[in-house]
Motif scaffolding. Structure first.
Motif, mmCIF file in Angstrom:
data_model
loop_
_atom_site.group_PDB
_atom_site.id
_atom_site.type_symbol
_atom_site.label_atom_id
_atom_site.label_comp_id
_atom_site.label_asym_id
_atom_site.label_seq_id
_atom_site.Cartn_x
_atom_site.Cartn_y
_atom_site.Cartn_z
ATOM 1 N N ALA A 179 93.505 9.729 -99.855
ATOM 2 C CA ALA A 179 94.237 10.388 -100.947
ATOM 3 C C ALA A 179 93.283 10.797 -102.060
ATOM 4 O O ALA A 179 93.398 11.893 -102.632
ATOM 5 C CB ALA A 179 95.321 9.455 -101.489
ATOM 6 N N ASP A 180 92.316 9.934 -102.368
ATOM 7 C CA ASP A 180 91.314 10.288 -103.380
ATOM 8 C C ASP A 180 90.485 11.479 -102.919
ATOM 9 O O ASP A 180 90.178 12.387 -103.709
ATOM 10 C CB ASP A 180 90.385 9.095 -103.647
ATOM 11 N N LEU A 181 90.112 11.471 -101.637
ATOM 12 C CA LEU A 181 89.316 12.577 -101.100
ATOM 13 C C LEU A 181 90.065 13.893 -101.202
ATOM 14 O O LEU A 181 89.486 14.925 -101.565
ATOM 15 C CB LEU A 181 88.951 12.301 -99.643
ATOM 16 N N GLU A 185 79.485 8.929 -99.202
ATOM 17 C CA GLU A 185 79.419 7.473 -99.048
ATOM 18 C C GLU A 185 80.594 6.774 -99.708
ATOM 19 O O GLU A 185 81.011 5.690 -99.297
ATOM 20 C CB GLU A 185 78.108 6.943 -99.632
ATOM 21 N N THR A 186 81.150 7.373 -100.741
ATOM 22 C CA THR A 186 82.245 6.752 -101.492
ATOM 23 C C THR A 186 83.465 6.515 -100.625
ATOM 24 O O THR A 186 84.209 5.552 -100.827
ATOM 25 C CB THR A 186 82.632 7.651 -102.687
ATOM 26 N N TYR A 187 83.664 7.385 -99.645
ATOM 27 C CA TYR A 187 84.906 7.359 -98.883
ATOM 28 C C TYR A 187 84.814 6.625 -97.553
ATOM 29 O O TYR A 187 85.828 6.427 -96.895
ATOM 30 C CB TYR A 187 85.379 8.796 -98.654
ATOM 31 N N MET A 243 85.358 3.821 -91.243
ATOM 32 C CA MET A 243 86.718 4.280 -91.517
ATOM 33 C C MET A 243 86.810 4.922 -92.898
ATOM 34 O O MET A 243 86.130 4.503 -93.834
ATOM 35 C CB MET A 243 87.667 3.072 -91.444
ATOM 36 N N ILE A 244 87.643 5.951 -92.996
ATOM 37 C CA ILE A 244 88.140 6.423 -94.284
ATOM 38 C C ILE A 244 89.556 5.875 -94.389
ATOM 39 O O ILE A 244 90.444 6.282 -93.630
ATOM 40 C CB ILE A 244 88.136 7.955 -94.385
ATOM 41 N N PRO A 245 89.786 4.912 -95.273
ATOM 42 C CA PRO A 245 91.075 4.224 -95.299
ATOM 43 C C PRO A 245 92.173 5.035 -95.979
ATOM 44 O O PRO A 245 91.906 6.036 -96.659
ATOM 45 C CB PRO A 245 90.769 2.948 -96.094
ATOM 46 N N ALA A 246 93.392 4.568 -95.783
ATOM 47 C CA ALA A 246 94.561 5.154 -96.432
ATOM 48 C C ALA A 246 95.131 4.162 -97.438
ATOM 49 O O ALA A 246 94.853 2.970 -97.391
ATOM 50 C CB ALA A 246 95.624 5.504 -95.393
ATOM 51 N N LEU A 291 88.680 17.703 -96.355
ATOM 52 C CA LEU A 291 88.345 16.838 -95.226
ATOM 53 C C LEU A 291 87.443 17.586 -94.252
ATOM 54 O O LEU A 291 86.487 17.023 -93.712
ATOM 55 C CB LEU A 291 89.614 16.340 -94.525
ATOM 56 N N ARG A 292 87.742 18.861 -94.034
ATOM 57 C CA ARG A 292 86.877 19.669 -93.167
ATOM 58 C C ARG A 292 85.466 19.755 -93.751
ATOM 59 O O ARG A 292 84.475 19.681 -93.021
ATOM 60 C CB ARG A 292 87.453 21.074 -93.005
#
Length: 260
Positions: A60-62, A75-77, A88-91, A113-114
């Motif tokens: 969601a932040d991304l 790296e943050t995500y 993983m990129i978490p939810a 995201l792309r």
């Protein structure tokens, strides 16, 4: 890197079970580097792999990130999971707030995201990216289909799911206006069991003109693995579904990589 959206607009069809088991088999059996993206506000994939670190940013932040900022925040995500070879990129539940109206008003950047996937490809960080999509067509699923090269549709063989396939394939077709390279790899029948109705539904799906993978058999071990938080390759590799998922991944790997 192959980026695959695992999606169906109907819930309870095995999207998360497919995502976590495919990721685990790719990492363990094939020594592949796998990034899992949890695009579902229910956060089941995130919880399965141990949850998000308190300091981690989420999908969601991304999706609120500006496109120009993606290079600086990769790296943050990305969070490490407890399973070797899988990041993983978490939810989190704030994904519920990101509906399509926010895409239309530019409150959400549907292509970010792309952009992140493109950065990861340039860095050669991963071999596979698997996106576990929500059972709805919202901002997160739109972002997944824009980022993906390929789509897998897990499907439970009942009348409701079969009737919903036309809508699902139409949404994929619509997204090709934005992502013309998007390819439907196939439908993956899940939770299959011996029944005249199930066999009839499988035959109907195979005659629909859509590509169809061999089915994944139903087993209680899939439910058990959610309590153990261990994929079938660890918790029950000889179970029916464990064997079937390995066969499925073998075919997936042999299907080759995208060009470029």
């Amino acid at each position: 890197m192959r980026t695959i959206a695992i999606i169906n607009l109907k819930g309870g069809v095995g999207k998360t079970a497919t995502t976590v088991n495919v990721a685990a088999i790719l990492a363990k059996d094939y020594k592949q580097r796998v990034l899992v993206v949890d695009a579902d506000s229910q956060c089941n994939t995130t919880e399965f792999f141990g949850g998000a670190d308190e300091m981690s940013s989420t999908l969601a932040d991304l999706l609120r990130e500006t496109r120009d900022g993606v290079n600086d925040v990769v790296e943050t995500y990305i969070s490490q999971t407890s399973f070797p070879g899988i990041d993983m990129i978490p939810a989190d539940d704030s994904l519920m707030d990101l509906d399509l109206t926010k895409v239309e008003t530019n409150s959400v950047e549907a292509t970010v995201l792309r952009d992140l996937v493109s950065v990861l490809e340039e860095q050669d960080r991963y071999d596979w990216c698997l996106v576990d999509c929500p059972p709805a067509f919202n901002a997160a699923s739109a972002a997944a289909l824009i980022a993906a090269d390929e789509v897998i549709i897990p499907i439970k063989l009942d009348a409701f799911s079969l009737r919903g396939m036309a809508n699902m394939t139409q949404q994929i077709s619509n997204m090709r206006k934005i992502n013309p390279n998007l390819k439907l790899l196939g439908c993956l029948p899940t939770m299959w069991y011996t029944s005249p109705q199930v066999k009839e539904a499988e035959e109907a799906l195979q005659k629909s003109g859509l590509p169809v993978f061999d089915h994944i058999r139903r087993t209680d071990k899939v439910d058990d693995m959610t309590f153990a938080q261990e994929p079938l390759i660890i918790s029950s590799p000889r179970s029916a579904a464990g064997v079937d998922y390995r066969r499925f991944v073998r075919r997936l790997v042999k299907g080759g990589r995208k060009n470029g």
